[in-house]
Design a protein around this motif. Sequence first.
Motif, PDB file in Angstrom:
ATOM      1  N   MET A 193       0.710  -1.298   0.156  1.00  0.00           N
ATOM      2  CA  MET A 193      -0.218   0.432  -0.183  1.00  0.00           C
ATOM      3  C   MET A 193       0.725   1.334   0.271  1.00  0.00           C
ATOM      4  N   ALA A 194       2.158   1.391   1.326  1.00  0.00           N
ATOM      5  CA  ALA A 194       2.576   2.340   0.592  1.00  0.00           C
ATOM      6  C   ALA A 194       2.943   2.712  -0.479  1.00  0.00           C
ATOM      7  N   GLU A 195       3.927   1.589  -1.437  1.00  0.00           N
ATOM      8  CA  GLU A 195       4.723   1.950  -2.778  1.00  0.00           C
ATOM      9  C   GLU A 195       4.015   2.163  -3.602  1.00  0.00           C
ATOM     10  N   LYS A 196       2.006   1.714  -3.762  1.00  0.00           N
ATOM     11  CA  LYS A 196       1.090   3.058  -4.255  1.00  0.00           C
ATOM     12  C   LYS A 196       1.524   4.376  -4.080  1.00  0.00           C
ATOM     13  N   HIS A 197       1.164   3.924  -3.292  1.00  0.00           N
ATOM     14  CA  HIS A 197       0.711   5.177  -2.107  1.00  0.00           C
ATOM     15  C   HIS A 197       1.984   6.867  -3.092  1.00  0.00           C
ATOM     16  N   SER A 198       3.547   5.956  -2.319  1.00  0.00           N
ATOM     17  CA  SER A 198       4.963   6.910  -2.696  1.00  0.00           C
ATOM     18  C   SER A 198       4.237   7.148  -4.853  1.00  0.00           C
ATOM     19  N   SER A 199       3.847   6.002  -5.665  1.00  0.00           N
ATOM     20  CA  SER A 199       4.502   6.475  -6.865  1.00  0.00           C
ATOM     21  C   SER A 199       2.803   6.953  -7.573  1.00  0.00           C
ATOM     22  N   LYS A 200       1.791   7.198  -6.988  1.00  0.00           N
ATOM     23  CA  LYS A 200       1.230   8.005  -6.399  1.00  0.00           C
ATOM     24  C   LYS A 200       1.699   9.594  -6.594  1.00  0.00           C
ATOM     25  N   GLY A 201       2.913   9.891  -5.422  1.00  0.00           N
ATOM     26  CA  GLY A 201       2.616  11.049  -4.876  1.00  0.00           C
ATOM     27  C   GLY A 201       3.659  11.433  -6.497  1.00  0.00           C
ATOM     28  N   ILE A 202       4.918  10.286  -6.983  1.00  0.00           N
ATOM     29  CA  ILE A 202       4.908  10.999  -8.427  1.00  0.00           C
ATOM     30  C   ILE A 202       4.169  11.155  -9.291  1.00  0.00           C
ATOM     31  N   MET A 203       3.208  10.528  -9.589  1.00  0.00           N
ATOM     32  CA  MET A 203       2.529  11.002 -10.934  1.00  0.00           C
ATOM     33  C   MET A 203       1.860  12.455 -10.204  1.00  0.00           C
ATOM     34  N   TRP A 204       1.399  12.720  -8.743  1.00  0.00           N
ATOM     35  CA  TRP A 204       1.290  14.484  -8.822  1.00  0.00           C
ATOM     36  C   TRP A 204       2.020  15.216  -8.875  1.00  0.00           C
ATOM     37  N   ALA A 205       3.498  15.000  -8.740  1.00  0.00           N
ATOM     38  CA  ALA A 205       4.674  15.565  -8.807  1.00  0.00           C
ATOM     39  C   ALA A 205       5.037  15.629 -10.255  1.00  0.00           C
TER      40      ALA A 205
END
Length: 147
Positions: free
Chosen positions: A1-13
């Motif tokens: 779950m944490a991984e998914k969250h960070s990839s979402k973060g990269i997408m937004w960035a």
Amino acid sequence: MAEKHSSKGIMWATIIVAIILIAIIFPLSVKKTTSAADSAGGNDEAEVRIQPVAKFELAKAAPATSGAPKDGATVFNTVCGACHNTGAAGAPKLDDKGAWAPRLATGKEALYKSAIGGKNAMPPKGGSSLSDEEIKGAVDYMLSKVK
Ligand code: HEC
């Protein structure tokens, strides 16, 4: 779950960075088109910017439209000498008495007239916008040198 969250973060960035880049680049490209349109209308900023240069060049080519009248030697050295010192365009040189003798024979008034009105390759007033009196002064100066 944490991984998914960070990839979402990269997408937004990435999206935010892209938006910032567009925000910077878009106004620049819009500005460019506007000034191009202006220049089509002959109202370009660049035209205004080069104006002083163009004015300066004109002032150099046609000295003394204003101010005190120039004396013969000054007029000769700034305007007439370009041709009459070098013999450019077949101009009679200042120190060439032989070339001046037949011209002197036509009389001073005739020489004034050709100097003011032009003669063949000799442009009217030597291409300057000086007064008739200043041109006559220059002719007097020339004649004083060839006599
Ligand atoms: C662009 C070159 C040029 C400049 C600048 C120039 N002249 Fe001349 N000038 C000539 C040439 C060429 C002739 C010879 C014309 C001919 O007889 O065919 C001439 C001839 C003359 C003559 C003799 C005219 C005659 O009737 O025989 C006078 C006087 C004269 N110039 C005066 C001046 C004066 C004064 C100036 C400056 C205000 C001046 N010139 C600037 C090229 C020039």
